[in-house]
Design an enzyme around this catalytic site. Structure first.
Site, PDB file in Angstrom:
ATOM      1  N   SER A  47      -0.377  -4.270  -8.471  1.00 53.50           N
ATOM      2  CA  SER A  47       0.209  -3.504  -7.406  1.00 53.50           C
ATOM      3  C   SER A  47       1.518  -2.935  -7.975  1.00 53.50           C
ATOM      4  CB  SER A  47       0.566  -4.438  -6.236  1.00 53.50           C
ATOM      5  OG  SER A  47       1.422  -3.772  -5.362  1.00 53.50           O
TER       6      SER A  47
ATOM      7  N   TYR B 186       5.254 -12.066  -3.659  1.00 48.95           N
ATOM      8  CA  TYR B 186       4.135 -11.347  -4.075  1.00 48.95           C
ATOM      9  C   TYR B 186       4.362 -10.298  -5.126  1.00 48.95           C
ATOM     10  CZ  TYR B 186       0.638  -7.459  -3.089  1.00 48.95           C
ATOM     11  OH  TYR B 186      -0.448  -6.517  -3.401  1.00 48.95           O
TER      12      TYR B 186
ATOM     13  N   LYS C  28       2.352 -10.288  -8.781  1.00 49.29           N
ATOM     14  CA  LYS C  28       1.881  -9.182  -9.235  1.00 49.29           C
ATOM     15  C   LYS C  28       2.290  -8.784 -10.728  1.00 49.29           C
ATOM     16  CE  LYS C  28      -1.453  -8.293  -6.179  1.00 49.29           C
ATOM     17  NZ  LYS C  28      -2.903  -8.492  -6.094  1.00 49.29           N
TER      18      LYS C  28
HETATM   19  N1  LIG Z   1      -3.440  -2.417   0.562  1.00 48.04           N
HETATM   20  C1  LIG Z   1      -2.363  -2.152  -0.251  1.00 48.04           C
HETATM   21  O1  LIG Z   1      -1.441  -1.551   0.408  1.00 48.04           O
HETATM   22  C2  LIG Z   1      -2.436  -2.842  -1.764  1.00 48.04           C
HETATM   23  C3  LIG Z   1      -1.362  -2.405  -2.588  1.00 48.04           C
HETATM   24  C4  LIG Z   1      -1.630  -2.569  -3.669  1.00 48.04           C
HETATM   25  C5  LIG Z   1      -2.418  -3.908  -4.294  1.00 48.04           C
HETATM   26  N2  LIG Z   1      -3.166  -4.284  -3.400  1.00 48.04           N
HETATM   27  C6  LIG Z   1      -4.051  -5.498  -3.663  1.00 48.04           C
HETATM   28  O2  LIG Z   1      -5.507  -4.993  -3.319  1.00 48.04           O
HETATM   29  C7  LIG Z   1      -6.244  -6.213  -3.396  1.00 48.04           C
HETATM   30  C8  LIG Z   1      -7.026  -6.214  -2.255  1.00 48.04           C
HETATM   31  O3  LIG Z   1      -6.243  -6.017  -0.933  1.00 48.04           O
HETATM   32  P1  LIG Z   1      -6.581  -5.200   0.263  1.00 48.04           P
HETATM   33  O4  LIG Z   1      -5.427  -4.533   0.648  1.00 48.04           O
HETATM   34  O5  LIG Z   1      -7.973  -4.480   0.200  1.00 48.04           O
HETATM   35  O6  LIG Z   1      -6.814  -6.598   1.124  1.00 48.04           O
HETATM   36  P2  LIG Z   1      -8.110  -6.779   2.452  1.00 48.04           P
HETATM   37  O7  LIG Z   1      -8.556  -5.644   3.121  1.00 48.04           O
HETATM   38  O8  LIG Z   1      -6.992  -7.666   3.388  1.00 48.04           O
HETATM   39  O9  LIG Z   1      -9.055  -7.453   1.765  1.00 48.04           O
HETATM   40  C9  LIG Z   1      -8.769  -8.770   1.158  1.00 48.04           C
HETATM   41  C10 LIG Z   1     -10.344  -9.301   0.615  1.00 48.04           C
HETATM   42  O10 LIG Z   1     -10.039 -10.430   0.068  1.00 48.04           O
HETATM   43  C11 LIG Z   1     -10.723 -11.537   0.478  1.00 48.04           C
HETATM   44  N3  LIG Z   1     -10.007 -12.745   0.099  1.00 48.04           N
HETATM   45  C12 LIG Z   1      -8.855 -13.079   0.492  1.00 48.04           C
HETATM   46  N4  LIG Z   1      -8.014 -14.101   0.076  1.00 48.04           N
HETATM   47  C13 LIG Z   1      -9.446 -14.539  -0.708  1.00 48.04           C
HETATM   48  C14 LIG Z   1      -9.540 -15.901  -1.509  1.00 48.04           C
HETATM   49  N5  LIG Z   1      -8.811 -16.893  -1.423  1.00 48.04           N
HETATM   50  N6  LIG Z   1     -10.810 -15.822  -2.069  1.00 48.04           N
HETATM   51  C15 LIG Z   1     -11.617 -14.865  -1.966  1.00 48.04           C
HETATM   52  N7  LIG Z   1     -11.532 -13.793  -1.217  1.00 48.04           N
HETATM   53  C16 LIG Z   1     -10.428 -13.661  -0.726  1.00 48.04           C
HETATM   54  C17 LIG Z   1     -10.832 -11.165   2.101  1.00 48.04           C
HETATM   55  O11 LIG Z   1     -11.893 -11.924   2.639  1.00 48.04           O
HETATM   56  P3  LIG Z   1     -11.494 -13.384   3.346  1.00 48.04           P
HETATM   57  O12 LIG Z   1     -10.268 -13.366   4.155  1.00 48.04           O
HETATM   58  O13 LIG Z   1     -12.909 -13.632   4.176  1.00 48.04           O
HETATM   59  O14 LIG Z   1     -11.481 -14.274   2.390  1.00 48.04           O
HETATM   60  C18 LIG Z   1     -11.172  -9.697   1.668  1.00 48.04           C
HETATM   61  O15 LIG Z   1     -12.741  -9.410   1.575  1.00 48.04           O
HETATM   62  C19 LIG Z   1      -5.284  -7.521  -3.456  1.00 48.04           C
HETATM   63  O16 LIG Z   1      -4.978  -7.935  -4.506  1.00 48.04           O
HETATM   64  C20 LIG Z   1      -3.942  -6.543  -3.062  1.00 48.04           C
HETATM   65  O17 LIG Z   1      -2.754  -7.357  -3.421  1.00 48.04           O
HETATM   66  C21 LIG Z   1      -3.205  -3.993  -2.092  1.00 48.04           C
END
Ligand SMILES: NC(=O)c1ccc[n+]([C@@H]2O[C@H](COP(=O)([O-])OP(=O)(O)OC[C@H]3O[C@@H](n4cnc5c(N)ncnc54)[C@H](OP(=O)(O)O)[C@@H]3O)[C@@H](O)[C@H]2O)c1
Length: 258
Positions: free
Chosen positions: A151, A164, A168
């Site tokens: 991130s 967090y 990262k």
């Molecule tokens: N959105 C942003 O602005 C952003 C920015 C930078 C980086 N990121 C990174 O991108 C990645 C994806 O995030 P997102 O924003 O797409 O989040 P999201 O929409 O909340 O999706 C998260 C996914 O991870 C699964 N998950 C969560 N904890 C888990 C665990 N312990 N084991 C297995 N699966 C798990 C969730 O399903 P369940 O709840 O069913 O487990 C879901 O499928 C993360 O690493 C996040 O830090 C996001």
């Protein structure tokens, strides 16, 4: 007709690609694109039903997907997810360590230690363990591409997400370290550092106008992203198009870190 050299370079035809946290959000967008590129994709999340649903949708759209539910916050969980994917797909050429969590908002020094541990288990140890099992079970003998979802928070820390941010930043170091350790086994390890993306994880940031405007006000493009806008970077890093790229961190942040 054989694929064009351009299509071939970005193709994942016949490859196995396991994407953690792919029932929704960024992981799901990556799974959709990888399936379009010909991979058999592994849909992982804690909730089995959501994995089954996502896999069924991809299969109904003409792709190939299997559901591999499991918690990547423990060694047994990681081992079980890799094993289940290999049993169904037969190979694991691409591993996207995308699952991430952030149960704690606020400064690092104020963070509850239980929350810090949970963040560490999923965001840092999860990718290390997943890579360990994928390497020993398949990649060591066959090569592969590992992509860690870091991130911008790991590069340019914001006050709101202290624990967090640190996780990262650690994941970026894990990426560089593993690229050194695995390069001669033909395993490339890279990271993507997204900016603000509209997903459930970032709901509070996107939907609180003060926070949203503070963040996008620092970007060159002046907006947040849709999850599909991160997937192209993942396809580049997964495919032969990036065959000489390893140990890199690709920012996909609308110009936040410029
Ligand atoms: N959105 C942003 O602005 C952003 C920015 C930078 C980086 N990121 C990174 O991108 C990645 C994806 O995030 P997102 O924003 O797409 O989040 P999201 O929409 O909340 O999706 C998260 C996914 O991870 C699964 N998950 C969560 N904890 C888990 C665990 N312990 N084991 C297995 N699966 C798990 C969730 O399903 P369940 O709840 O069913 O487990 C879901 O499928 C993360 O690493 C996040 O830090 C996001």
């Amino acid at each position: 007709m054989p694929p064009s050299p351009l299509a071939e370079r970005f193709s994942l035809a016949g490859r196995g690609a396991l994407i953690t946290g792919s029932s929704r959000g960024i992981g799901r967008a990556i799974a959709d694109l990888f399936a379009d590129a010909g991979a058999i994709v592994g849909i992982n999340a804690r909730h089995a039903e959501a994995c089954e649903e996502a896999a069924a949708e991809i299969n109904a759209a003409g792709g190939k997907a299997v559901a591999v539910a499991g918690h990547v916050g423990s060694a047994e969980g990681c081992e079980g997810v890799v094993r289940a994917f290999l049993e169904q797909a037969g190979r694991i050429d691409v591993l996207v360590n995308n699952a991430g969590t952030n149960p704690q908002f606020g400064p690092l020094l104020d963070a509850d230690e239980g929350a810090i541990n949970r963040i560490w288990e999923v965001n840092v140890l999860g990718p290390v363990r997943m890579t360990r099992y994928a390497v020993s079970a398949w990649m060591r003998d066959n090569g592969g591409s590992v992509i860690n979802m870091a991130s911008v928070a790991g590069i340019k820390p914001e006050a709101l997400t202290g624990a967090y941010n640190a996780s990262k930043a650690a994941l970026i170091s894990v990426t560089r370290t593993l690229s050194r350790e695995l390069g001669t086994s033909r395993i490339r390890v890279n990271a993507i550092a997204p900016g603000l993306v509209e997903t459930r994880l970032a709901k509070v940031l996107v939907e609180t106008p003060q926070i949203h405007d503070h963040i996008v006000g620092q970007t060159a493009l002046g907006r947040h992203a849709d999850p599909s806008e991160i997937a192209g970077a993942a396809l580049f890093l997964a495919s032969d198009a990036s065959s000489f790229v390893t140990g890199s961190v690709l920012t996909v942040d609308g110009g936040w870190t410029v």
